[in-house]
Motif scaffolding. Structure first.
Motif, short mmCIF file in Angstrom:
data_model
loop_
_atom_site.label_atom_id
_atom_site.label_comp_id
_atom_site.label_asym_id
_atom_site.label_seq_id
_atom_site.Cartn_x
_atom_site.Cartn_y
_atom_site.Cartn_z
N ARG A 273 -8.21 39.83 0.14
CA ARG A 273 -8.42 39.71 -1.30
C ARG A 273 -9.70 38.93 -1.61
NH1 ARG A 273 -5.46 40.77 -5.69
NH2 ARG A 273 -5.78 39.54 -7.58
N ARG A 274 -10.05 37.97 -0.78
CA ARG A 274 -11.23 37.15 -1.02
C ARG A 274 -12.51 37.81 -0.50
NH1 ARG A 274 -13.14 32.36 -2.47
NH2 ARG A 274 -14.69 31.25 -1.19
N TRP A 275 -12.44 38.49 0.64
CA TRP A 275 -13.66 38.94 1.29
C TRP A 275 -13.85 40.46 1.29
CZ3 TRP A 275 -17.05 35.35 1.73
CH2 TRP A 275 -16.63 34.03 1.88
N ALA A 276 -12.80 41.25 1.19
CA ALA A 276 -12.93 42.71 1.23
C ALA A 276 -13.13 43.27 -0.17
CB ALA A 276 -11.70 43.33 1.88
N MET A 277 -14.20 44.02 -0.36
CA MET A 277 -14.52 44.59 -1.66
C MET A 277 -13.75 45.91 -1.81
SD MET A 277 -16.54 42.23 -2.68
CE MET A 277 -16.11 40.89 -1.55
N GLY A 278 -12.53 45.81 -2.36
CA GLY A 278 -11.64 46.97 -2.41
C GLY A 278 -12.05 48.04 -3.39
N SER A 279 -12.96 47.73 -4.32
CA SER A 279 -13.42 48.73 -5.29
C SER A 279 -14.87 49.13 -5.04
CB SER A 279 -13.27 48.18 -6.72
OG SER A 279 -11.91 47.97 -7.03
#
Length: 588
Positions: A273-279
């Motif tokens: 949630r902090r480091w992976a750019m999910g969008s």
């Protein structure tokens, strides 16, 4: 534990028992079996050895994809056994996918004696090198030789097959097993010398791939990162969860944004949630955003990303140094960027780089990525909660599946919708997919294989054409121990083709490209004897995703049909994506 008996009634039985024992001692536990006569010695040896779980299949193509699912979920090759002739040829699609996806697979094809090749002998084709360049190695075993030297040569072949399947790179291996009659375990006087046991010579079996990683790869990567002010990590599809975890560790250590493919192991894991750019798939569709987020170093690991927008972004910045990390000495850059190939075990290299001192990353670099990622996500959240379209289905599964669920994501639109609409989360899931050749064939079988290997309730998200392409996998008997919740998006045809320019030309677009189907998934479920549920809203889908009660009929296979209207879905999807692009652009 059932071990091979001390003797063998004939040379075929001796050969087959020794081969099977060699595989078992190396850790192979799952065998997918097609029906046939020529393969009888192999099947009998597997059936007599309780170190194996056997999965009988009517369709050899389904058997091979089932084995592929086992390999993808476990990292250990499953063996698929066929009789001779076209039965062996049916393994070809799975062999191709195993090669492209780097999934270990052992294909054992029974064959008639080589002397019959090129003659008019029944059910005889040339099976040597049947699968062309796709296997990591091909071994055409001669007829069984009932001597200690013969068993020694067989042992060397098994060891070579095992090592080749594990790689690097991992992949399929073809072992062609010639057998002459008798094929049944009848006593043949004088055929096997007294005291010759069906066991291969002792060889040390490696727990992992035998080639040691480059010990200098981690420090080399660390040196490159120390000189970077705007590093970016891109983690593509792979079948090793430790790679995704290591990418997250490195991102946190150096302060780098991480673009995480749904199949990377980084999208749904602690720290994501902090480091992976999910969008990223949504935000980078904006040319302004892609231009503004210019890195000075890219670290790439795994296969090419699913997202076309991410691939375009990498191409846009092709003049930026891009470290392409791979376990083997290969050129893995179809985008033709300024690539720096780095050979080493991917997880160990990422972890090694994370264990050294970090460089001076620009304070605003990761925050700019987070800002556009939040903006894109916020723009689509109302639609995901309130509008029934395929993106909402993908997001609901990502949010609603229990932790650590093995989740097979089908090709075509499901994987793309998960990429676009399933945001990164710290709640761990185990996504799996077949993004090598990326076909829809065998997806149901692969999902069943993944569920069998994981030993826990699994889920799959596929389209209706994908279901129909592999429907035979559901119609064959399956043990109750396999627990798989199959969510099928029913849009009456190939929705992905609306992305292509041919959509403006109808006909032939609708009847010959989309190919609308009228098959009822509920009727398919009824024919297969599995529970079926129809859902038509996000709320209904979330309810369907709840784990069934212990002992209920839904603990095995169950099918949830998520029915959408294809044209409405495409219009809604396009509108949502446009809103996300604009929201991300506003943050630049």
């Amino acid at each position: 534990m059932n071990q091979p008996p001390p003797g063998a009634p004939n040379r075929n039985t001796l050969w087959a028992r020794a081969l099977v024992d060699g595989l078992a001692r190396r850790g192979v536990t799952h065998a997918c079996i097609g029906s046939g006569s020529r393969s009888a010695p192999l099947v009998a040896a597997l059936a007599a050895d309780d170190r194996f779980t056997l999965h009988p299949h009517v369709d050899e193509r389904s058997a091979a994809f089932f084995a592929l699912g086992v390999g993808a979920a476990s990292g250990c090759p499953a063996v698929v056994v066929t009789t001779s002739g076209t039965a062996a040829a049916n393994l070809f699609p799975a062999v191709v996918e195993a090669s492209q996806s780097e999934i270990p697979l052992l294909a054992l094809t029974a064959d008639r004696p080589a002397s019959l090749r090129g003659t008019d002998a029944n059910q005889t084709i040339d099976q040597e090198d049947l699968f062309g360049r796709y296997p990591r190695t091909c071994i055409d075993l001669a007829l069984p030789e009932p001597t200690a030297a013969g068993l020694g040569r067989l042992g060397a072949a098994v060891e070579a097959a095992w090592r080749a399947a594990l790689g690097p790179p991992a992949g399929p291996v073809h072992v062609n097993v010639q057998l002459a009659k008798p094929l049944e375990p009848v006593h043949v006087p004088g055929d096997v010398p007294a005291g010759l046991a069906p066991r291969l010579p002792d060889l040390e079996a490696p727990a992992r791939a035998p080639d040691a990683p480059d010990p200098d790869a981690g420090p080399k990567l660390a040196d490159l990162l120390r000189g970077s002010r705007r590093p970016l990590i891109v983690c593509g599809p792979n079948h090793q969860p430790e790679i995704g975890r290591a990418a997250l560790t490195l991102a946190a250590r150096v302060g780098a944004p991480l673009v995480a493919d749904p199949l990377s192991g980084s999208r749904f894991a602690p720290g994501a949630r902090r480091w992976a750019m999910g969008s990223a798939d949504l935000a980078l569709r904006s040319g302004d955003v892609a231009a503004a987020l210019r890195p000075d170093l890219v670290v790439r690991v795994g296969r090419a990303p699913t997202s076309a927008a991410v691939c375009r972004y990498l191409e846009r910045h092709r003049d930026v140094p891009q470290v392409v990390l791979d376990a083997a000495h290969r050129w893995q850059d179809h985008l033709a960027t300024d690539a720096i190939p780095l050979t080493g075990d991917p997880a160990a290299t990422l972890e090694g780089a994370a264990g050294t001192s970090a460089g001076e990353v620009e304070d605003a670099w990761v925050e700019r990525w987070r800002a556009v990622d939040r903006a894109a996500r916020s723009a689509v959240e109302p639609a995901l909660a309130e509008v029934w379209f395929e993106g909402a289905i993908a997001a609901a599964l990502a949010e609603g599946l229990p932790e650590e669920t093995p989740w097979f994501i089908g090709n075509s639109m499901p994987i793309r919708d998960v990429d676009a609409f399933a945001h990164s989360a710290d709640r761990p899931l185990r996504p799996l997919g077949l993004r090598g050749a990326s076909g829809i064939d065998g997806n149901v079988s692969a999902a069943l294989g993944a569920a069998a290997a994981s030993g826990r309730p699994a889920a799959a998200l596929i389209g209706d054409l994908t279901l129909l392409h592999d429907v035979g996998a559901l119609l064959a008997d399956r043990p109750a121990a396999i627990s798989l919740h199959l969510v099928v998006i029913q849009n009456r045809g190939g929705g992905i083709f609306h992305m292509l320019p041919i959509r403006e030309h109808d006909p032939p677009f609708t009847p010959y490209v989309v190919m609308p189907q009228s098959v009822d998934p509920g009727a398919v479920a009824a024919a297969a004897g599995i529970p079926h549920r129809l859902v038509a809203s996000v709320a209904e889908l979330r309810e369907a995703l709840q784990p069934p009660d212990a002992g209920s009929e839904g603990r095995g296979l169950r099918l949830t049909e998520a029915r959408v209207e294809r044209e409405h879905n495409w219009k809604q999807r396009t509108a949502v994506i446009e809103s996300a692009k604009e929201a991300a652009r506003q943050e630049i």
